[in-house]
Design a protein around this motif. Sequence first.
Motif, PDB file in Angstrom:
ATOM      1  N   ALA A  39       0.834  -1.208   0.000  1.00  0.00           N
ATOM      2  CA  ALA A  39       0.000   0.000   0.000  1.00  0.00           C
ATOM      3  C   ALA A  39       0.862   1.249   0.000  1.00  0.00           C
ATOM      4  CB  ALA A  39      -0.920  -0.006   1.220  1.00  0.00           C
ATOM      5  N   THR A  40       1.986   1.177   0.728  1.00  0.00           N
ATOM      6  CA  THR A  40       2.889   2.328   0.752  1.00  0.00           C
ATOM      7  C   THR A  40       3.482   2.587  -0.616  1.00  0.00           C
ATOM      8  OG1 THR A  40       3.411   1.869   3.060  1.00  0.00           O
ATOM      9  CG2 THR A  40       4.942   3.286   1.840  1.00  0.00           C
ATOM     10  N   ILE A  41       3.913   1.475  -1.277  1.00  0.00           N
ATOM     11  CA  ILE A  41       4.496   1.630  -2.612  1.00  0.00           C
ATOM     12  C   ILE A  41       3.464   2.154  -3.600  1.00  0.00           C
ATOM     13  CG2 ILE A  41       5.490   0.335  -4.540  1.00  0.00           C
ATOM     14  CD1 ILE A  41       6.806  -1.502  -2.516  1.00  0.00           C
ATOM     15  N   ALA A  42       2.209   1.664  -3.433  1.00  0.00           N
ATOM     16  CA  ALA A  42       1.162   2.050  -4.387  1.00  0.00           C
ATOM     17  C   ALA A  42       0.873   3.536  -4.347  1.00  0.00           C
ATOM     18  CB  ALA A  42      -0.111   1.258  -4.083  1.00  0.00           C
ATOM     19  N   THR A  86      14.157   6.438 -11.561  1.00  0.00           N
ATOM     20  CA  THR A  86      13.836   5.056 -11.182  1.00  0.00           C
ATOM     21  C   THR A  86      13.019   4.372 -12.262  1.00  0.00           C
ATOM     22  OG1 THR A  86      13.863   5.668  -8.842  1.00  0.00           O
ATOM     23  CG2 THR A  86      12.736   3.629  -9.430  1.00  0.00           C
ATOM     24  N   VAL A  87      12.059   5.073 -12.826  1.00  0.00           N
ATOM     25  CA  VAL A  87      11.221   4.502 -13.883  1.00  0.00           C
ATOM     26  C   VAL A  87      12.067   4.141 -15.100  1.00  0.00           C
ATOM     27  CG1 VAL A  87       9.413   5.060 -15.556  1.00  0.00           C
ATOM     28  CG2 VAL A  87       9.083   5.598 -13.146  1.00  0.00           C
ATOM     29  N   GLY A 102       7.531  -3.160 -15.036  1.00  0.00           N
ATOM     30  CA  GLY A 102       7.235  -4.363 -14.283  1.00  0.00           C
ATOM     31  C   GLY A 102       6.612  -4.098 -12.929  1.00  0.00           C
ATOM     32  N   LEU A 103       6.346  -2.835 -12.594  1.00  0.00           N
ATOM     33  CA  LEU A 103       5.694  -2.496 -11.335  1.00  0.00           C
ATOM     34  C   LEU A 103       4.186  -2.715 -11.452  1.00  0.00           C
ATOM     35  CD1 LEU A 103       7.574   0.816 -10.398  1.00  0.00           C
ATOM     36  CD2 LEU A 103       7.938  -1.463  -9.431  1.00  0.00           C
ATOM     37  N   PRO A 104       3.503  -2.903 -10.312  1.00  0.00           N
ATOM     38  CA  PRO A 104       2.050  -3.086 -10.370  1.00  0.00           C
ATOM     39  C   PRO A 104       1.358  -1.878 -10.995  1.00  0.00           C
ATOM     40  CG  PRO A 104       2.901  -3.692  -8.212  1.00  0.00           C
ATOM     41  CD  PRO A 104       4.034  -3.047  -8.945  1.00  0.00           C
ATOM     42  N   THR A 105       0.277  -2.147 -11.688  1.00  0.00           N
ATOM     43  CA  THR A 105      -0.488  -1.073 -12.329  1.00  0.00           C
ATOM     44  C   THR A 105      -1.012  -0.096 -11.285  1.00  0.00           C
ATOM     45  OG1 THR A 105      -1.176  -2.592 -14.073  1.00  0.00           O
ATOM     46  CG2 THR A 105      -2.422  -0.553 -13.838  1.00  0.00           C
ATOM     47  N   GLN A 142       0.941   1.466 -19.528  1.00  0.00           N
ATOM     48  CA  GLN A 142       2.165   1.439 -20.330  1.00  0.00           C
ATOM     49  C   GLN A 142       3.398   1.481 -19.431  1.00  0.00           C
ATOM     50  OE1 GLN A 142       2.387   4.596 -23.226  1.00  0.00           O
ATOM     51  NE2 GLN A 142       4.486   4.133 -23.790  1.00  0.00           N
ATOM     52  N   LEU A 143       3.384   2.359 -18.434  1.00  0.00           N
ATOM     53  CA  LEU A 143       4.516   2.436 -17.514  1.00  0.00           C
ATOM     54  C   LEU A 143       4.643   1.160 -16.687  1.00  0.00           C
ATOM     55  CD1 LEU A 143       4.235   6.134 -16.279  1.00  0.00           C
ATOM     56  CD2 LEU A 143       6.050   5.150 -17.680  1.00  0.00           C
TER      57      LEU A 143
END
Length: 451
Positions: free
Chosen positions: A30-33, A41-42, A220-223, A214-215
């Motif tokens: 949840a924190t990452i989201a 980083t992206v 590879g990160l969660p949508t 797209q990102l």
Amino acid sequence: MTGQARLKTGHNSPRTHAVLVAVLALAAAATIAHAQVSIGTVVDLAQRNSSSVKLAQADLQKANASLAESRDAFIPSLSFGSGLPAFPEVGFTGTLPTIWDASIQSIVFSMPQFRYIQAGRQGVKAAQLNLKDAREQVALDAATAYIELDTLNDELDASREQEQDAGRLVAIAQERTDAGVDPLNDLLQARLTAAQLKLKRMHLETRAATLTKQLSTLTGLPTGSIKPDHASIPEVPAVSGDTVPQATAAQESAQMMALSRARVAKGDEERSWLPQIGFGVLYNRNTTLLNDINQYYATALPANDFSSGFSIQLPIFDAGLRAKSRESNADALRAKVEAEQAQRQNDIQIATLTGNLRELDTQAEIAALKQQIAGEQLKTVLAQLELGNGASGEAGGPPQLSPKAEQLARIDERQKFSDALDAGLDLSKARLNLLRALGHMQDWLNELHAK
């Protein structure tokens, strides 16, 4: 009850630990989201996760292996063999019966092989440059999507403000229509404005969702876990076509590949008339088991046979080698033309982007001025609504502004703000593409990672 609870926890400690780990994992997710992710980083994650980059890395590994194969032809190769007859031999077979044998072979001198080694080195350089080009393209795609998503978030905020202003406009128009002050057409026009703004907001949300997906695919990160950090985006330099261009990685890769193919063609051509010197060693461990070989020799068959020497091969006529040489020359010519074509296409792209950039720069300036004008008009409307226009009581003077004017001015100001954001986004995209075409993309990427 407390003692029972503690006792129960103690008996189920593994299960409790698992529950705690799951809770902590959900909290971390949840924190990452909701955490902001920098553009650097992206870009890094996109380059690591990109299929095109992985394919380029595989091509580089293949090129290194091909170079090693060409060089290893001069390294002696050692091989062993063994075998026993299945049935007793009868008569003279013409070959020595051996239990096992060993041989060493290598090329001592071959000018075509030196050409192949040179071609392999240039192939490695071409693969390295191709990998660099793939990483730059992925970085451009990820950075462009990130900047556009950051811009769309600001546009969505402005669009939601417009919808709120449009809602108030409809309410005011409804009251004035019900009171008989304004005609029904004004109310319908206000509703139309609100519907159009709603549709615009839906378009922006759809585009934002597409960019988010797209990102997510790129990194590879969660949508939905990527929230742009505007402060992490470095300013795109005001590049122009007058900037001194550098050879791009794609151009250099094509040139290196053309040179590599030319070396291969030269080596294949020299194979049809230049000699090749080789070296070999052979050892046999002979046996008289299940054979009568000694009946055919004046002396008994020795247990050990050893031989060594140099071999010189001078080609006189080989139609296959000549056909191979023609094939390699055709490949070299094709690679040379492709390198020239890549150069011409890049020059055309620079010219096209330079022309578009001048127009986009002017459009961005116009959009910024319109935004400023709309802001000043909004201030004027608010002042007149608060203080009056100072001439409404005079004969022929302008009428006092209605409350609708404020909402219309606010909607217009937010629209001009969105238009300025769009113009700035188009300008940034064009500048980034021109940076890449001019061979200066890495300079901006270095600044991006430094922030």
